[in-house]
Design an enzyme around this catalytic site. Structure first.
Site, PDB file in Angstrom:
ATOM      1  N   GLY A  57       0.832  -1.210   0.000  1.00  0.00           N
ATOM      2  CA  GLY A  57       0.000   0.000   0.000  1.00  0.00           C
ATOM      3  C   GLY A  57       0.863   1.255   0.000  1.00  0.00           C
ATOM      4  N   VAL A  89       2.542   3.066   2.427  1.00  0.00           N
ATOM      5  CA  VAL A  89       3.865   3.075   3.086  1.00  0.00           C
ATOM      6  C   VAL A  89       4.800   2.096   2.382  1.00  0.00           C
ATOM      7  CG1 VAL A  89       5.140   2.675   5.228  1.00  0.00           C
ATOM      8  CG2 VAL A  89       2.861   3.700   5.335  1.00  0.00           C
ATOM      9  N   VAL A 129       5.983  -1.745  11.077  1.00  0.00           N
ATOM     10  CA  VAL A 129       5.480  -0.385  10.833  1.00  0.00           C
ATOM     11  C   VAL A 129       3.981  -0.305  11.143  1.00  0.00           C
ATOM     12  CG1 VAL A 129       5.237   1.463   9.106  1.00  0.00           C
ATOM     13  CG2 VAL A 129       7.204  -0.041   9.005  1.00  0.00           C
ATOM     14  N   HIS A 145       4.299   5.076  20.265  1.00  0.00           N
ATOM     15  CA  HIS A 145       3.934   5.860  19.090  1.00  0.00           C
ATOM     16  C   HIS A 145       2.448   6.145  19.266  1.00  0.00           C
ATOM     17  CE1 HIS A 145       4.088   7.447  15.147  1.00  0.00           C
ATOM     18  NE2 HIS A 145       3.444   6.477  14.554  1.00  0.00           N
TER      19      HIS A 145
END
Ligand code: APR
Length: 307
Positions: free
Chosen positions: A9, A11, A116, A173
């Site tokens: 996709g 990223v 990720v 994150h």
């Protein structure tokens, strides 16, 4: 050198483009949507052809294409939509990550895995547990991105050169990120010598919410240029054995007084993955924030272990 990317996709394909455009390594794209992976690989190879670069991409829905990869980046899963937090992705992406890591393990037990997919610290924990790999070879990208976002904001707001700004963001994150105020250095001065603490806090809040602002504008997905570039920075340090210190999410075994959790901490990266976890001195406030981040991630982990 071959780099596998699971998830072709936004990223994944942006990262593939950067790797090939720099002629760093061959790329194998794997996606549940085979046509997407194949189509992107064809287009990427044509792009390399424009400048006569010889590294190649392949695309597939089969994991066979990554059996000889040295490094595998996992971006498979859903991105955020407006109004969603990274934690809202928890249950949807946890199942995908378990499936993806199980399939990676079947064909390749030697590669370094960089996570990720969000929520990052929980997916990194899942990847570590499901793979059974040494923690030196399974870690997640977040701190590089968060630190870059903060540096860009500090540079714009304080009219300082980006090259003169040093910052590091640890923890999660997400809402429980832990910016080290004591270590934000601008032109050799601590940021608190330049602006007062409420002003620093306002800029930190802006850095924390930057990803959400991008989601609100894009409407159909989340940021990808900066996430892909941040993974690339880690890959560059690993492939070229630079032994630089970067913040990454890693499984802790007593460091910072924490264990059985993945959180962002500074590590030295080399061609073997994590060379060493660096324990920097934290202020009491920073330490307390890291402990709260630990609680948040542990409650996320508890929700997904049986998905
Ligand atoms: N196996 C392989 N690929 C999968 C699977 C799966 N089980 N499930 C989904 N995918 C693929 C999708 O087909 C899609 O092509 O993952 C890709 C994800 O791409 P995007 O939807 O464009 O999402 P992207 O913006 O790349 O973000 C991916 O990274 O930064 C994080 O929060 C972000 O979790 C998200 C991830």
């Amino acid at each position: 050198m071959k780099i596998g990317i699971i998830g072709a996709g936004n990223v994944g394909s942006t990262l593939a483009f950067k790797i090939l455009n720099d002629n760093l390594a061959d790329v194998a794209l794997v996606d549940i949507n085979a046509d997407l992976a194949i189509g992107k690989a064809l287009d990427l190879n044509d792009a390399s052809g424009v400048f006569g670069l010889d590294k190649k991409a392949v695309g597939s829905d089969s994991y066979q294409v990554i059996e000889d990869a040295d490094l595998i980046v996992v971006t498979a899963g859903f991105p955020r939509k407006p109004g969603m937090s990274r934690e809202d992705l928890l249950l949807k992406n946890a199942g995908i990550i378990k499936e993806v890591i199980t399939k990676i393990k079947k064909v390749n037990s030697k590669a370094i895995i960089i996570m990720v997919t969000n929520p990052l610290d929980v997916t990194t924990y899942l990847a570590y547990k499901v793979s059974g790999f040494d923690r030196k070879r399974v870690f997640g990208m977040a701190g590089v991105l968060d630190s870059a976002r903060l540096a860009v904001i500090l540079s714009e707001e304080l009219k300082k050169d980006l090259a003169d700004i040093n910052s590091m963001i640890l923890g999660t994150h997400g809402d429980s990120m832990v910016p080290l105020k004591s270590k934000i250095i601008i032109e050799d001065k601590n940021v608190l010598e330049i602006i007062d603490e409420p002003a620093v806090d306002a800029l930190l809040e802006k850095a924390k919410t930057q990803g959400g602002r991008i989601v609100a504008h894009l409407k159909g997905g989340s940021a990808y240029y900066a996430p892909a570039t941040s993974v690339y920075k880690m890959i560059d340090v690993i492939v070229n054995d630079k032994k630089e210190i970067l913040p990454v999410s890693v499984y802790l075994e007593g460091e910072y007084g924490l264990s059985d959790v993945c959180l962002g901490v500074p590590v030295r990266l080399s061609k073997n993955g994590i060379e060493e976890i660096i324990e920097v001195d934290l202020t009491q406030a920073e330490n307390n924030k890291l402990k709260s981040a630990n609680e948040v991630i542990k409650s996320g982990i508890a929700k997904v272990m049986n998905v």
